[in-house]
Design an enzyme around this catalytic site. Sequence first.
Site, mmCIF file in Angstrom:
data_model
loop_
_atom_site.group_PDB
_atom_site.id
_atom_site.type_symbol
_atom_site.label_atom_id
_atom_site.label_comp_id
_atom_site.label_asym_id
_atom_site.label_seq_id
_atom_site.Cartn_x
_atom_site.Cartn_y
_atom_site.Cartn_z
ATOM 1 N N TYR A 555 31.131 -59.382 3.004
ATOM 2 C CA TYR A 555 30.362 -60.045 4.063
ATOM 3 C C TYR A 555 29.991 -59.046 5.152
ATOM 4 C CZ TYR A 555 29.222 -63.282 7.859
ATOM 5 O OH TYR A 555 28.591 -63.937 8.876
ATOM 6 N N SER A 556 30.985 -58.335 5.673
ATOM 7 C CA SER A 556 30.747 -57.413 6.794
ATOM 8 C C SER A 556 29.794 -56.296 6.397
ATOM 9 C CB SER A 556 32.060 -56.804 7.282
ATOM 10 O OG SER A 556 32.971 -57.832 7.599
#
Length: 658
Positions: A555-556
């Site tokens: 995600y990051s």
Amino acid sequence: MKSRWNDEEAARYEGDLGLRVYTSRLLGQEKSLVLHGGGNTSVKIRERNLLGEEEDILYVKGSGWDLETIAEAGFSPVRMQHLIDLSRLPTLSDPQMVNELRTHMTNAAAPTPSVEAILHAIIPHKYVDHTHADAVVSVTNTRDGEQRVREIYGDDVVIIPYIMPGFDLARLCAERFAAEAHEGTIGMVLMNHGIFSFGPDARTSYERMIELVSRAEEYLAARDAWQVPQPAPQSYGEKALREEIARLRREISEAAGFPLLLVSHRDSHCLAFAQRDDLERITQQGPATPDHVIRTKRLPLLGRDVAAYTRTYRVYFEEYAPQAREPKTMLDPAPRVILDPELGMVTAGRSAKEAAIVADIYRHTMDIILRAEALGGYQALPAKDIFDVEYWDLEQAKLRKAGSPPPFAGEIALVTGAASGIGKACVEALLEQGAAVVGLDIRADIQDLHEKPGYLGLVCDVTDEQQVREALESAVRRFGGLDMLVLNAGAFPDSRPIVELDTTHWHKVFRLNLDANLALLRESHVLLKQAPRKGRVVVVGSKNVVAPGPGAAAYSASKAALNQLARVAALEWAGDGIRINTVHPDAVFDTGIWTEEILASRAHHYGMTVEQYKTKNLLKTEITSQDVAVLITALLGPIFSKTTGAQIPIDGGHERVV
Ligand code: ZN
């Protein structure tokens, strides 16, 4: 045409005014009689005033009301005697007339009476109905129209030659009526304008209208001029049109001086009409009834030469403005109806509703032209008569009453991931501020998110580039272009440490959070470049771009890459005037992914209550989807018109971000 009168329904309406409401609505339901605020009705009622005196009052349709939805409050009560006295004056200017009407009402809160109030007053019948019936204007807009009207009606109607609505028309009608009306007179035909019927009660007056219009319809049908067939149009296949439409929209918006939506109508009826050989002759004459001019302009644009259209419009203004009594200010010279062999009928408006009204009116105009042609030749009023109505103070007042438009009027936004959370809140905020909005989502309920004409919901898997292209094509055909793009769709996968992170999962997250947005940006660029007020993009990033968390590698990393993509786009597209800014929300819990259970378990993990967990930021405040939508619409709006490539956190203040 059939009477829609129904005894049971009628019984639900009380008194003379109640029945006036009922049959007015019946007229309004018949689109071939009146369209969008057209037509008007009245009833004369004897009442006792506060001093105990008997007075005759004319209840006449107030301006701004639509017959289909009119209520008792939509009728303005004006003292009859004063109206009769006014009708005997030699002249009365429009502003004077409006002043007299307004100052002789018995209810100060009533709307301004119709400009045809004096005309209604001088007709010596209790109920009076007036429409712009398609069948009647089809007959009157022909070379020998008056003779045909005589043929249809004999001396059942009084015929009034064309004269502009207002005091002079009322006076002329009073004269003609006094001279020609007799026991058997049931109506009055206004050449190139419409028809009146009247009677002692609501039903008689209404049914006379239906009867008179039916006679015109039968006359047309008997001459093969009612259902006029058109040849099948040439098809252009599935060719993408979005670039061409967006370019046309920019040119039209520039001509207008403000952004306009363009709605394409490519059904076979519109295409066949737009492909006719005689299009120039039949469409470059004028509208079927003068008051359509304020919606459609006098003439449609044929093809796409916007510059030539505006030049012609200026010539028209300069020719007739000096002949007017007062100085006139030119309206915008942009067309509202475009007829193009490939695009069909395209209508322009500052909102989807406005463009739909224009389309409704012009669909009827096409039928009227075809019928009049079948009868021997369409012949509209001379340009000067149309100019007088287009630049009539009272028509201008109707437009001014609409007030100043909302901030995003005439603009189009596309939001991804629009069925829930931040995306859904953005759709609402943008609609509220006047934009037409296209919502994309993989969820089927995206289609029914809003009922408004300014909303289009499309099921779309944004990771499929072909689906993205199709969605853009649909969006542009529906609204004309793309001004604003909100890249919101994204995945927030379960927590997973790197040692357990397989490549397939990693790619899946990147496909949605990164690759899909590359395709959306790349495919939208050509459209955003044509935005009349320059294109704007807002990317929904994440707090994790600046402050990543353990377990959220995919995600990051994907959001950080998206952030970098947006910054490069800001650099590459600044030359086209396109702004791209990013918001970094954190802890927005009212979205689909945060269920009550997940919230409770996360709160427990940190040894907090749910309330504490939701507000664990510097400002101790909760951040909602709506808060994020407010920031996003601000970034799309004029406040940030000089900002691009910016990243704005919306997280209540975060120690690792500050
Ligand atoms: Zn009228």
